[in-house]
Design a protein around this motif. Structure first.
Motif, short mmCIF file in Angstrom:
data_model
loop_
_atom_site.label_atom_id
_atom_site.label_comp_id
_atom_site.label_asym_id
_atom_site.label_seq_id
_atom_site.Cartn_x
_atom_site.Cartn_y
_atom_site.Cartn_z
N ARG A 103 0.82 -1.21 0.00
CA ARG A 103 0.00 0.00 0.00
C ARG A 103 0.86 1.26 0.00
O ARG A 103 0.56 2.25 -0.69
N GLU A 106 2.08 1.77 -3.40
CA GLU A 106 1.03 2.34 -4.24
C GLU A 106 0.83 3.81 -3.96
O GLU A 106 0.59 4.61 -4.88
N TYR A 155 -6.53 4.35 -3.63
CA TYR A 155 -7.55 4.06 -4.64
C TYR A 155 -8.38 5.27 -5.02
O TYR A 155 -8.79 5.40 -6.16
N GLY A 156 -8.66 6.15 -4.06
CA GLY A 156 -9.50 7.29 -4.39
C GLY A 156 -9.65 8.23 -3.22
O GLY A 156 -8.94 8.14 -2.21
N ILE A 257 -14.81 4.60 -4.20
CA ILE A 257 -13.65 3.90 -4.74
C ILE A 257 -12.65 3.62 -3.62
O ILE A 257 -12.03 2.56 -3.57
N ALA A 258 -12.46 4.57 -2.72
CA ALA A 258 -11.53 4.38 -1.61
C ALA A 258 -12.02 3.28 -0.69
O ALA A 258 -13.22 3.10 -0.49
N GLN A 259 -11.11 2.57 -0.11
CA GLN A 259 -11.43 1.50 0.82
C GLN A 259 -11.53 2.10 2.23
O GLN A 259 -10.61 2.03 3.04
N SER A 263 -8.47 0.87 4.69
CA SER A 263 -7.23 1.63 4.49
C SER A 263 -6.71 2.16 5.82
O SER A 263 -7.47 2.60 6.68
#
Length: 321
Positions: A103, A106, A155-156, A257-259, A263
């Motif tokens: 992560r 990323e 992710y977002g 979209i975000a976890q 997260s």
């Protein structure tokens, strides 16, 4: 003649006879050597009896040994299970560290693709109120965090900073019912407002006309119109479009979209500086040649120069003559 052994009460002759016989055998064994052979023969004769008599004791000893071995095996099995559990815990921790490393990589890649400065942060606590989707991260005013900065994961969009202290900040998630963000459909550019629904896995798209071109699966990104979130950040993906007959607006739901539930590492982005003077300038002017843009200014300058020259000529002495 009265028999020696009779039923009923025994006076004491039997005990007396056994005592005399015992003393006689001890005296004979001590005085005569042939008693050794007799003793060996008697031991041979009574060996089966001794073996039969010892069977219960041997059985108890064997059972104790079996149960002792079983208990030992059970203890060893328990110790091995504890060791396996410990090793499994270590493996899970290594898997967690590996996932966290991925992560972070990323996040770094996401930061490298953007020219906007960012600060990495980590989750500290979540709000215990089930109707409030807020969290606290480990960055604050000492790190340059200010109210209104957008917060992202790998992710977002996750939300925005709503309060700060010296060493941590409180973040309002996009799923909170009090949060709204201007979005646009990435496929065709239609602009709407995405508001939190109070559910961690859902946001509502408000005021969508019944005839709007929005479909299930469309990606919603920030439009940048609020001048708070940079344009193009992934926000949610449309999961439901319901057209209610007779109603002017459709009911549209989307999934962030975000976890938000998983997260733990985030980016806090600083929006780029906005040039206020260029907010109302038409973008088509950028495509025009610079000469065309400068022409009106030069014509006006020539007219002003001509008027000034005519005035000087009129005021010059002796020219009317």
């Amino acid at each position: 003649m009265k028999p020696l052994f009779t039923r009923g009460p025994v006076p004491g002759y039997r005990m007396l006879l056994c005592a005399v016989l015992s003393f006689a055998l001890m005296f004979a064994e001590d005085r005569f050597s042939w008693m050794v052979d007799v003793r060996a023969s008697m031991a041979t004769l009574v060996s089966p009896v001794q073996w039969v008599v010892s069977l219960p004791t041997e059985g108890l000893s064997w059972g104790a040994l079996v149960f002792a071995d079983q208990q030992k095996l059970a203890d060893e099995n328990r110790a091995l299970r504890e060791q396996l559990l410990n090793l499994s815990s270590r493996v899970q921790r290594m898997a967690s560290l590996s996932a966290e490393n991925s992560r972070l990589r990323e996040l770094l890649n996401a930061g490298q693709r953007s020219d906007i400065p960012y600060i990495t942060s980590q989750l500290l606590t979540l709000d215990a109120d089930p109707f409030s989707h807020r969290m606290v991260v480990d960055r604050g005013e000492q790190d340059g965090v200010r109210i209104g900065l957008p917060v992202l994961d790998a992710y977002g969009l996750v939300g925005q900073v709503i309060s700060t202290s010296a060493y941590n900040s409180r973040v309002l998630m996009i799923s909170d019912a009090s949060h709204a963000v201007p979005v646009e459909v990435n496929r065709n550019g239609l602009r709407f407002i995405a508001q939190g629904s109070g559910k961690i896995d859902q946001v509502d798209v408000l005021h969508v006309p019944d005839t709007a071109d929005i479909r299930v699966g469309d990606l919603l990104v920030t439009s940048g119109l609020a001048l708070r979130f940079p344009r193009g950040l992934p926000v949610a993906r449309v999961t439901e479009v319901y057209h209610d007959p007779g109603k002017p607006f459709a009911r549209v739901s989307a999934e962030p979209i975000a976890q938000l539930e998983r997260s733990r590492n985030f980016l806090i982005q600083m929006p780029p500086a906005v040039d206020v003077e260029s907010l109302y300038v038409d973008d088509s002017l950028d495509e025009l040649p610079k000469d065309n843009l400068a022409a009106p200014a030069s014509d006006a300058g020539d007219e002003d120069a001509a008027d000034a020259e005519a005035q000087q000529s009129a005021n010059a002495p002796g020219e009317n003559n």
